[in-house]
Design a protein around this motif. Structure first.
Motif, PDB file in Angstrom:
ATOM      1  N   VAL A  42       0.841  -1.204   0.000  1.00  0.00           N
ATOM      2  CA  VAL A  42       0.000   0.000   0.000  1.00  0.00           C
ATOM      3  C   VAL A  42       0.873   1.250   0.000  1.00  0.00           C
ATOM      4  N   GLY A  43       1.843   1.301   0.914  1.00  0.00           N
ATOM      5  CA  GLY A  43       2.705   2.477   0.957  1.00  0.00           C
ATOM      6  C   GLY A  43       3.865   2.317   1.917  1.00  0.00           C
ATOM      7  N   LEU A  44       5.012   2.851   1.525  1.00  0.00           N
ATOM      8  CA  LEU A  44       6.189   2.913   2.389  1.00  0.00           C
ATOM      9  C   LEU A  44       6.021   4.138   3.281  1.00  0.00           C
ATOM     10  N   THR A  45       6.136   3.951   4.587  1.00  0.00           N
ATOM     11  CA  THR A  45       5.830   5.047   5.500  1.00  0.00           C
ATOM     12  C   THR A  45       7.048   5.725   6.123  1.00  0.00           C
ATOM     13  N   ALA A  46       7.959   4.917   6.649  1.00  0.00           N
ATOM     14  CA  ALA A  46       9.053   5.499   7.421  1.00  0.00           C
ATOM     15  C   ALA A  46      10.232   4.548   7.486  1.00  0.00           C
ATOM     16  N   ALA A  47      11.341   5.056   7.956  1.00  0.00           N
ATOM     17  CA  ALA A  47      12.529   4.224   8.161  1.00  0.00           C
ATOM     18  C   ALA A  47      13.266   4.720   9.393  1.00  0.00           C
ATOM     19  N   VAL A  48      13.845   3.766  10.116  1.00  0.00           N
ATOM     20  CA  VAL A  48      14.606   4.103  11.317  1.00  0.00           C
ATOM     21  C   VAL A  48      16.043   3.625  11.123  1.00  0.00           C
ATOM     22  N   PRO A  49      17.012   4.531  11.162  1.00  0.00           N
ATOM     23  CA  PRO A  49      18.411   4.107  11.080  1.00  0.00           C
ATOM     24  C   PRO A  49      18.779   3.287  12.312  1.00  0.00           C
ATOM     25  N   LEU A  50      19.836   2.536  12.212  1.00  0.00           N
ATOM     26  CA  LEU A  50      20.376   1.828  13.365  1.00  0.00           C
ATOM     27  C   LEU A  50      21.599   2.577  13.874  1.00  0.00           C
ATOM     28  N   VAL A  51      21.934   2.321  15.108  1.00  0.00           N
ATOM     29  CA  VAL A  51      23.088   2.971  15.730  1.00  0.00           C
ATOM     30  C   VAL A  51      24.085   1.898  16.167  1.00  0.00           C
ATOM     31  N   LEU A  52      25.340   2.105  15.837  1.00  0.00           N
ATOM     32  CA  LEU A  52      26.410   1.260  16.370  1.00  0.00           C
ATOM     33  C   LEU A  52      26.699   1.791  17.767  1.00  0.00           C
ATOM     34  N   ALA A  53      26.303   1.020  18.779  1.00  0.00           N
ATOM     35  CA  ALA A  53      26.430   1.466  20.165  1.00  0.00           C
ATOM     36  C   ALA A  53      27.260   0.473  20.964  1.00  0.00           C
ATOM     37  N   VAL A  54      27.983   0.982  21.944  1.00  0.00           N
ATOM     38  CA  VAL A  54      28.841   0.133  22.774  1.00  0.00           C
ATOM     39  C   VAL A  54      28.566   0.376  24.252  1.00  0.00           C
ATOM     40  N   THR A  55      28.908  -0.616  25.042  1.00  0.00           N
ATOM     41  CA  THR A  55      28.834  -0.466  26.493  1.00  0.00           C
ATOM     42  C   THR A  55      29.888   0.538  26.948  1.00  0.00           C
ATOM     43  N   THR A  56      29.608   1.215  28.029  1.00  0.00           N
ATOM     44  CA  THR A  56      30.583   2.176  28.574  1.00  0.00           C
ATOM     45  C   THR A  56      31.752   1.451  29.242  1.00  0.00           C
ATOM     46  N   LYS A  57      31.691   0.125  29.305  1.00  0.00           N
ATOM     47  CA  LYS A  57      32.738  -0.654  29.979  1.00  0.00           C
ATOM     48  C   LYS A  57      33.978  -0.857  29.111  1.00  0.00           C
ATOM     49  N   ILE A  58      33.906  -0.509  27.820  1.00  0.00           N
ATOM     50  CA  ILE A  58      35.076  -0.685  26.962  1.00  0.00           C
ATOM     51  C   ILE A  58      35.592   0.681  26.488  1.00  0.00           C
ATOM     52  N   GLU A  59      36.871   0.720  26.146  1.00  0.00           N
ATOM     53  CA  GLU A  59      37.510   1.957  25.704  1.00  0.00           C
ATOM     54  C   GLU A  59      37.340   2.121  24.197  1.00  0.00           C
ATOM     55  N   ALA A  60      36.172   2.570  23.810  1.00  0.00           N
ATOM     56  CA  ALA A  60      35.904   2.829  22.391  1.00  0.00           C
ATOM     57  C   ALA A  60      35.023   4.059  22.301  1.00  0.00           C
ATOM     58  N   ASP A  61      35.554   5.122  21.727  1.00  0.00           N
ATOM     59  CA  ASP A  61      34.812   6.370  21.600  1.00  0.00           C
ATOM     60  C   ASP A  61      34.558   6.745  20.142  1.00  0.00           C
ATOM     61  N   ALA A  62      35.037   5.922  19.230  1.00  0.00           N
ATOM     62  CA  ALA A  62      34.853   6.155  17.799  1.00  0.00           C
ATOM     63  C   ALA A  62      34.756   4.799  17.101  1.00  0.00           C
ATOM     64  N   PRO A  63      34.146   4.742  15.914  1.00  0.00           N
ATOM     65  CA  PRO A  63      34.021   3.471  15.194  1.00  0.00           C
ATOM     66  C   PRO A  63      35.360   2.764  14.980  1.00  0.00           C
ATOM     67  N   ASP A  64      36.400   3.531  14.672  1.00  0.00           N
ATOM     68  CA  ASP A  64      37.719   2.937  14.453  1.00  0.00           C
ATOM     69  C   ASP A  64      38.262   2.280  15.715  1.00  0.00           C
ATOM     70  N   ASP A  65      37.938   2.857  16.870  1.00  0.00           N
ATOM     71  CA  ASP A  65      38.388   2.286  18.149  1.00  0.00           C
ATOM     72  C   ASP A  65      37.819   0.884  18.327  1.00  0.00           C
ATOM     73  N   LEU A  66      36.511   0.753  18.069  1.00  0.00           N
ATOM     74  CA  LEU A  66      35.866  -0.551  18.227  1.00  0.00           C
ATOM     75  C   LEU A  66      36.436  -1.553  17.235  1.00  0.00           C
ATOM     76  N   ALA A  67      36.598  -1.130  15.995  1.00  0.00           N
ATOM     77  CA  ALA A  67      37.150  -2.026  14.975  1.00  0.00           C
ATOM     78  C   ALA A  67      38.535  -2.523  15.376  1.00  0.00           C
ATOM     79  N   ALA A  68      39.344  -1.633  15.946  1.00  0.00           N
ATOM     80  CA  ALA A  68      40.696  -2.019  16.362  1.00  0.00           C
ATOM     81  C   ALA A  68      40.671  -3.035  17.505  1.00  0.00           C
ATOM     82  N   LEU A  69      39.746  -2.846  18.447  1.00  0.00           N
ATOM     83  CA  LEU A  69      39.623  -3.787  19.565  1.00  0.00           C
ATOM     84  C   LEU A  69      39.231  -5.180  19.070  1.00  0.00           C
ATOM     85  N   ILE A  70      38.243  -5.222  18.177  1.00  0.00           N
ATOM     86  CA  ILE A  70      37.778  -6.508  17.654  1.00  0.00           C
ATOM     87  C   ILE A  70      38.866  -7.186  16.830  1.00  0.00           C
ATOM     88  N   LYS A  71      39.591  -6.404  16.043  1.00  0.00           N
ATOM     89  CA  LYS A  71      40.667  -6.955  15.212  1.00  0.00           C
ATOM     90  C   LYS A  71      41.774  -7.557  16.065  1.00  0.00           C
TER      91      LYS A  71
END
Length: 324
Positions: free
Chosen positions: A119-148
């Motif tokens: 019938v019709g497309l109404t809306a869209a909700v973006p997703l957020v890359l979010a982390v716990t405050t328990k890890i030292e990651a304040d930017a996307p690159d920080d998280l990627a480096a930790l996982i790597k």
């Protein structure tokens, strides 16, 4: 002579059926319309559905009543719609799960491109890359480096196997060549509780779900999955800017009817949807929840659903996110 008579009868029957359909559409809606929602009351999808239902009722001149049929990631409500009469009086406020479910579940109970009329497309909700405050990651690159640095040791939470949170995070990890362990919960709420506590380290969750704990300082938002930044958090970069060029993942929403619903009814509904979405009041309410207002024609939504069905099928195949 007999052939001519048969043709005349067939033409008369065709005209009669067309006339009946047009008459039904002209009289529609003559009673309240039910709008099924496959999720619990008070949740982000339900909130948007109710905002639109209220305005749709004004546009149509009949109440649009939201009816929650929660369960199985929206499959229960979708199956209920499939079984409903194709008369325009029962609709489904669907999410992107409607085109993901057939790839994830062995028997979801419906085939979206066959059993439903867009019938019709109404809306869209973006997703957020979010982390716990328990890890030292304040930017996307920080998280990627930790996982790597520690492949497979970091955990990411989602509301369930095959949910858009799961598939978005898996798609992002794959694009970056990283490995992390998926932890599936039975819903967004318990997933968020454990993320805040630090039992898991990161997630990709819908913006309207993340806003509260991020603003309260319980979680850290690192990036957003839309192509453009959100005006409510202009400082939050996109994943496309920081990690994967061109990356986008949206939890989109729309309205579908049972297959076979008369085209004039679909068009009337579509007009009402677009009028509701154009309302400054509706747009303001949706924006406050981090929801992008969309819209468009019946044909636009039909094409969009088909494209998204193919897209998420490939993602599910690549991630192996199946439920038997």
């Amino acid at each position: 002579m007999k052939t001519t008579m048969v043709r005349k009868l067939a033409a008369a029957l065709c005209c009669s059926l067309l006339g009946t359909s047009a008459l039904a559409a002209a009289e529609w809606p003559a009673k309240p319309v039910r709008l099924l929602v496959g999720f619990t009351p008070g949740g982000p999808t339900d909130n948007v559905a109710r905002i639109l239902a209220d305005k749709l009722g004004s546009e149509l001149g009949q109440p649009v009543i939201v009816e929650n049929r929660a369960g199985a990631a929206g499959n229960i409500a979708a199956t209920a719609l499939k079984q409903a009469a194709a008369d325009g009086y029962t609709l489904l406020y669907n999410t992107s799960s409607i085109v993901i479910a057939p790839w994830v579940y062995r028997s979801p109970g419906f085939e979206p491109l066959k059993d439903f009329a867009p019938v019709g497309l109404t809306a869209a909700v973006p997703l957020v890359l979010a982390v716990t405050t328990k890890i030292e990651a304040d930017a996307p690159d920080d998280l990627a480096a930790l996982i790597k640095a520690k492949p497979g040791e970091y955990n990411y939470a989602s509301s369930g196997v095959g949910a858009i949170e799961h598939l978005t995070a898996a798609q992002l990890l794959s694009a970056l060549g990283l490995q992390a362990t998926h932890v599936a919960y039975k819903g967004t709420a318990p997933a968020q509780v454990d993320l805040i506590a630090g039992s898991t380290q990161f997630t990709t969750t819908t913006l309207n779900t993340a806003i509260g704990p991020v603003q309260a300082g319980q979680l850290k938002a690192l990036a957003i999955t839309s192509r453009e930044r959100w005006s409510g958090m202009p400082e939050l970069p996109t994943i496309a800017e920081t990690l994967v060029p061109g990356f986008e993942s949206l939890a989109w929403q729309g309205i579908v009817a049972p297959a076979g619903t008369p085209e004039p009814v679909l068009q009337r509904l579509n007009q009402a949807i677009n009028a509701a979405l154009a309302s400054p009041e509706v747009r303001q309410k949706l924006d406050q929840q981090g929801t992008i207002t969309l819209g468009g024609s019946v044909e636009d939504y039909r094409g969009y659903m088909a494209a998204e069905y193919e897209r998420w099928g490939k993602v599910v195949e690549a991630t192996g996110a199946r439920i038997d």
